[in-house]
Design a protein around this motif. Structure first.
Motif, PDB file in Angstrom:
ATOM      1  N   GLY A   1       0.822  -1.309   0.452  1.00  0.00           N
ATOM      2  CA  GLY A   1      -0.281   0.239   0.404  1.00  0.00           C
ATOM      3  C   GLY A   1       1.189   1.461   0.152  1.00  0.00           C
ATOM      4  N   MET A   2       0.435   2.205  -0.093  1.00  0.00           N
ATOM      5  CA  MET A   2       0.725   3.572  -0.122  1.00  0.00           C
ATOM      6  C   MET A   2       1.217   3.871   1.147  1.00  0.00           C
ATOM      7  SD  MET A   2       1.570   5.390  -2.829  1.00  0.00           S
ATOM      8  CE  MET A   2       0.591   5.450  -3.678  1.00  0.00           C
ATOM      9  N   SER A   3       2.483   4.586   1.087  1.00  0.00           N
ATOM     10  CA  SER A   3       3.235   5.644   2.254  1.00  0.00           C
ATOM     11  C   SER A   3       3.021   6.507   2.637  1.00  0.00           C
ATOM     12  CB  SER A   3       4.599   4.884   2.482  1.00  0.00           C
ATOM     13  OG  SER A   3       5.119   6.032   1.223  1.00  0.00           O
ATOM     14  N   ASP A   4       2.835   7.004   3.589  1.00  0.00           N
ATOM     15  CA  ASP A   4       2.426   9.463   4.291  1.00  0.00           C
ATOM     16  C   ASP A   4       3.400   9.297   2.915  1.00  0.00           C
ATOM     17  OD1 ASP A   4       0.412   9.357   6.032  1.00  0.00           O
ATOM     18  OD2 ASP A   4       1.724   7.943   7.118  1.00  0.00           O
ATOM     19  N   SER A   5       4.289   8.830   2.335  1.00  0.00           N
ATOM     20  CA  SER A   5       5.683   9.939   1.960  1.00  0.00           C
ATOM     21  C   SER A   5       4.392   9.352   0.257  1.00  0.00           C
ATOM     22  CB  SER A   5       7.019   8.842   1.996  1.00  0.00           C
ATOM     23  OG  SER A   5       6.994   8.071   1.692  1.00  0.00           O
ATOM     24  N   GLY A   6       3.200   9.160   0.445  1.00  0.00           N
ATOM     25  CA  GLY A   6       3.313   8.971  -1.176  1.00  0.00           C
ATOM     26  C   GLY A   6       4.097   7.552  -2.136  1.00  0.00           C
TER      27      GLY A   6
ATOM     28  N   SER B   1      10.611   6.836   4.890  1.00  0.00           N
ATOM     29  CA  SER B   1      10.397   8.760   4.881  1.00  0.00           C
ATOM     30  C   SER B   1      11.875   8.493   5.707  1.00  0.00           C
ATOM     31  CB  SER B   1       9.254   9.537   5.156  1.00  0.00           C
ATOM     32  OG  SER B   1       9.117   9.045   6.468  1.00  0.00           O
ATOM     33  N   GLY B   2      11.679   7.565   6.772  1.00  0.00           N
ATOM     34  CA  GLY B   2      13.026   7.452   7.515  1.00  0.00           C
ATOM     35  C   GLY B   2      14.204   7.243   6.618  1.00  0.00           C
ATOM     36  N   TYR B   3      14.021   6.002   5.858  1.00  0.00           N
ATOM     37  CA  TYR B   3      15.270   5.116   5.477  1.00  0.00           C
ATOM     38  C   TYR B   3      15.575   6.520   4.556  1.00  0.00           C
ATOM     39  CZ  TYR B   3      17.376   1.721   2.569  1.00  0.00           C
ATOM     40  OH  TYR B   3      17.966   0.996   2.277  1.00  0.00           O
ATOM     41  N   ASN B   4      14.770   7.389   3.859  1.00  0.00           N
ATOM     42  CA  ASN B   4      15.605   7.740   2.597  1.00  0.00           C
ATOM     43  C   ASN B   4      16.010   8.997   3.622  1.00  0.00           C
ATOM     44  OD1 ASN B   4      15.022   7.176   0.546  1.00  0.00           O
ATOM     45  ND2 ASN B   4      13.083   7.868   0.102  1.00  0.00           N
ATOM     46  N   SER B   5      15.843   9.237   5.076  1.00  0.00           N
ATOM     47  CA  SER B   5      16.560  10.810   5.597  1.00  0.00           C
ATOM     48  C   SER B   5      17.472  10.353   6.451  1.00  0.00           C
ATOM     49  CB  SER B   5      15.677  11.565   6.230  1.00  0.00           C
ATOM     50  OG  SER B   5      14.566  10.877   7.039  1.00  0.00           O
TER      51      SER B   5
ATOM     52  N   LYS C   1       7.844  10.372   9.072  1.00  0.00           N
ATOM     53  CA  LYS C   1       7.070  11.883   8.670  1.00  0.00           C
ATOM     54  C   LYS C   1       5.356  11.028   8.882  1.00  0.00           C
ATOM     55  CE  LYS C   1       7.018  15.833   7.025  1.00  0.00           C
ATOM     56  NZ  LYS C   1       7.577  17.084   6.088  1.00  0.00           N
ATOM     57  N   VAL C   2       4.528  11.178   9.308  1.00  0.00           N
ATOM     58  CA  VAL C   2       3.722  11.258   9.314  1.00  0.00           C
ATOM     59  C   VAL C   2       2.226  12.495   9.938  1.00  0.00           C
ATOM     60  CG1 VAL C   2       3.342   9.160   9.772  1.00  0.00           C
ATOM     61  CG2 VAL C   2       2.790  10.557  11.706  1.00  0.00           C
ATOM     62  N   PRO C   3       1.448  12.637   8.795  1.00  0.00           N
ATOM     63  CA  PRO C   3       0.648  13.843   9.022  1.00  0.00           C
ATOM     64  C   PRO C   3       0.538  14.494  10.649  1.00  0.00           C
ATOM     65  CG  PRO C   3      -0.307  12.813   8.023  1.00  0.00           C
ATOM     66  CD  PRO C   3       0.534  11.381   8.104  1.00  0.00           C
ATOM     67  N   SER C   4       0.844  13.415  11.312  1.00  0.00           N
ATOM     68  CA  SER C   4       0.561  14.125  13.171  1.00  0.00           C
ATOM     69  C   SER C   4       2.162  14.679  13.815  1.00  0.00           C
ATOM     70  CB  SER C   4      -0.081  12.874  13.782  1.00  0.00           C
ATOM     71  OG  SER C   4       0.565  11.713  13.620  1.00  0.00           O
ATOM     72  N   GLY C   5       3.073  14.291  12.826  1.00  0.00           N
ATOM     73  CA  GLY C   5       4.625  14.666  13.074  1.00  0.00           C
ATOM     74  C   GLY C   5       6.012  13.909  12.507  1.00  0.00           C
ATOM     75  N   MET C   6       6.342  13.172  13.807  1.00  0.00           N
ATOM     76  CA  MET C   6       7.063  12.282  13.590  1.00  0.00           C
ATOM     77  C   MET C   6       7.131  11.366  14.339  1.00  0.00           C
ATOM     78  SD  MET C   6       8.941  13.481  10.991  1.00  0.00           S
ATOM     79  CE  MET C   6      10.777  11.643  11.394  1.00  0.00           C
ATOM     80  N   LEU C   7       6.711  10.196  13.707  1.00  0.00           N
ATOM     81  CA  LEU C   7       5.989   8.814  14.579  1.00  0.00           C
ATOM     82  C   LEU C   7       7.197   7.836  14.907  1.00  0.00           C
ATOM     83  CD1 LEU C   7       4.096   7.449  15.436  1.00  0.00           C
ATOM     84  CD2 LEU C   7       3.558   7.180  13.347  1.00  0.00           C
ATOM     85  N   ASP C   8       7.511   7.328  15.918  1.00  0.00           N
ATOM     86  CA  ASP C   8       8.411   5.830  15.780  1.00  0.00           C
ATOM     87  C   ASP C   8       6.900   5.020  15.345  1.00  0.00           C
ATOM     88  OD1 ASP C   8       9.025   3.367  17.225  1.00  0.00           O
ATOM     89  OD2 ASP C   8      11.056   4.473  18.555  1.00  0.00           O
ATOM     90  N   ASP C   9       7.430   3.993  14.439  1.00  0.00           N
ATOM     91  CA  ASP C   9       6.384   3.059  13.816  1.00  0.00           C
ATOM     92  C   ASP C   9       6.315   2.353  14.486  1.00  0.00           C
ATOM     93  OD1 ASP C   9       6.546   4.459  11.836  1.00  0.00           O
ATOM     94  OD2 ASP C   9       7.125   3.771  10.310  1.00  0.00           O
ATOM     95  N   ASN C  10       7.314   1.061  15.217  1.00  0.00           N
ATOM     96  CA  ASN C  10       7.129   0.076  16.199  1.00  0.00           C
ATOM     97  C   ASN C  10       6.953   0.598  17.309  1.00  0.00           C
ATOM     98  OD1 ASN C  10       8.001  -2.202  15.683  1.00  0.00           O
ATOM     99  ND2 ASN C  10       9.473  -2.582  17.072  1.00  0.00           N
ATOM    100  N   ARG C  11       6.184   1.987  17.909  1.00  0.00           N
ATOM    101  CA  ARG C  11       4.590   1.620  18.890  1.00  0.00           C
ATOM    102  C   ARG C  11       3.932   2.322  18.447  1.00  0.00           C
ATOM    103  NH1 ARG C  11       9.705   0.397  19.794  1.00  0.00           N
ATOM    104  NH2 ARG C  11      11.201   1.682  21.116  1.00  0.00           N
ATOM    105  N   ASP C  12       3.558   2.088  17.212  1.00  0.00           N
ATOM    106  CA  ASP C  12       2.257   2.288  16.713  1.00  0.00           C
ATOM    107  C   ASP C  12       1.044   1.005  15.911  1.00  0.00           C
ATOM    108  OD1 ASP C  12       0.911   4.980  14.843  1.00  0.00           O
ATOM    109  OD2 ASP C  12       1.455   3.561  13.560  1.00  0.00           O
TER     110      ASP C  12
END
Length: 290
Positions: A45-50, A108-112, A118-129
């Motif tokens: 599916g599509m990520s928040d980075s598009g 987005s985290g990998y690229n940077s 980076k998600v609409p709500s801010g910066m997110l730890d995916d392994n706490r989501d």
């Protein structure tokens, strides 16, 4: 075989400063082109980075397994191991199994080279989501984590390996904010973890006891929600491994991943509910090593 994998990794991985998701996709395409009868391209599916979260389906067996890397974008060594596993399994599929490999979840985290997405709500730890019995905040703020959760349900994943750096260990549930860390399957988890660490020599143990409490992690969610035989691979001793370090991580973890899937039960665990109590006095530490 391993020399072929190492050559592939050299072509798709430079040190962390130049990580780029497009090179990972190129590597996946190369593996698919070289192994057209054993591999199939998949999109989660599509990520928040598009950008589309992609991977490979390897083999065509009845038992479905998952390898997922880079929940944390700065852990590019985990992507290297996922790519090494994809190349190895594509050349020699696991009999009776279908193995899905997702080398980068947090694009987005990998690229940077950033742990967070980076998600609409801010910066997110995916392994706490992910949801969980001791999670207090909102879950699935990331399109990536929701896509992965939907995927493991749809594909009836039986065993999963989530790849991280760094803390050389293979860990099993429960790993969240509780003192009741045991499951009914501790002996099986320990056996499977030992199977996975023959070459690496990593420590084996409960995630919270050996590492620290982390609420909302994928490995706990997969077991708690579905009874998936879920192991957390903490590999190497650095978030910035050199190419020789990554070569060693591939060589010592890919055989263990294969052995884990071979020896894991062929059906999900039946008794996977958490029946203990949350302990928020010993809530997750503000440590972010894994």
């Amino acid at each position: 075989m391993l020399q072929i994998i190492f050559s592939l990794l050299v072509s798709i991985h430079a040190p962390a400063a130049s990580t780029n998701y497009s090179t990972v996709l190129d590597g996946l395409k190369k593996i698919q082109q070289e192994n057209p009868t054993t591999t199939q391209w998949i999109d989660l599916g599509m990520s928040d980075s598009g950008q589309m979260i992609s991977g490979l389906k390897i083999g065509n067996g009845e038992v479905a397994d998952l390898i997922v890397a880079t929940h944390h974008g700065n852990e590019y060594g985990s992507t290297a191991v996922a790519m090494g596993a994809a190349a190895s399994f594509a050349k020699n599929p696991l009999a009776g199994h279908t193995v899905y490999v997702i080398p980068v979840l947090n694009i987005s985290g990998y690229n940077s080279s950033n742990r967070y997405e980076k998600v609409p709500s801010g910066m997110l730890d995916d392994n706490r989501d992910y949801p969980g019995p001791c999670v207090q905040g909102k879950s699935f703020q990331s399109k990536a984590t929701k896509a992965l959760a939907d995927f493991i349900d749809k594909k009836n994943i039986v065993a999963s390996a989530t790849l991280h750096t760094y803390w050389p260990a293979v860990l099993y549930p429960w790993g969240f904010s509780t003192n009741d860390v045991s499951t009914q399957y501790d002996s099986q988890f320990i056996s499977l973890s030992k199977d996975a660490t023959v070459e690496s020599g990593y420590d084996v143990g409960n995630s919270k006891v050996l590492l620290y409490a982390a609420d909302g992690a994928f490995e706990d969610y997969a077991f708690w929600q579905h009874g998936i035989w879920s192991l957390l691979f903490e590999m190497g001793d650095s978030h910035t491994p050199s190419q020789p370090d990554m070569d060693k991580m591939v060589a010592t973890n890919v055989p263990g991943l294969r052995r884990f899937f071979e020896n894991a039960p062929k059906t999900r665990a039946e008794n996977h509910a958490f029946t203990g109590k949350c302990d928020y006095n010993r809530a997750q530490q503000r440590v972010h090593l894994e």
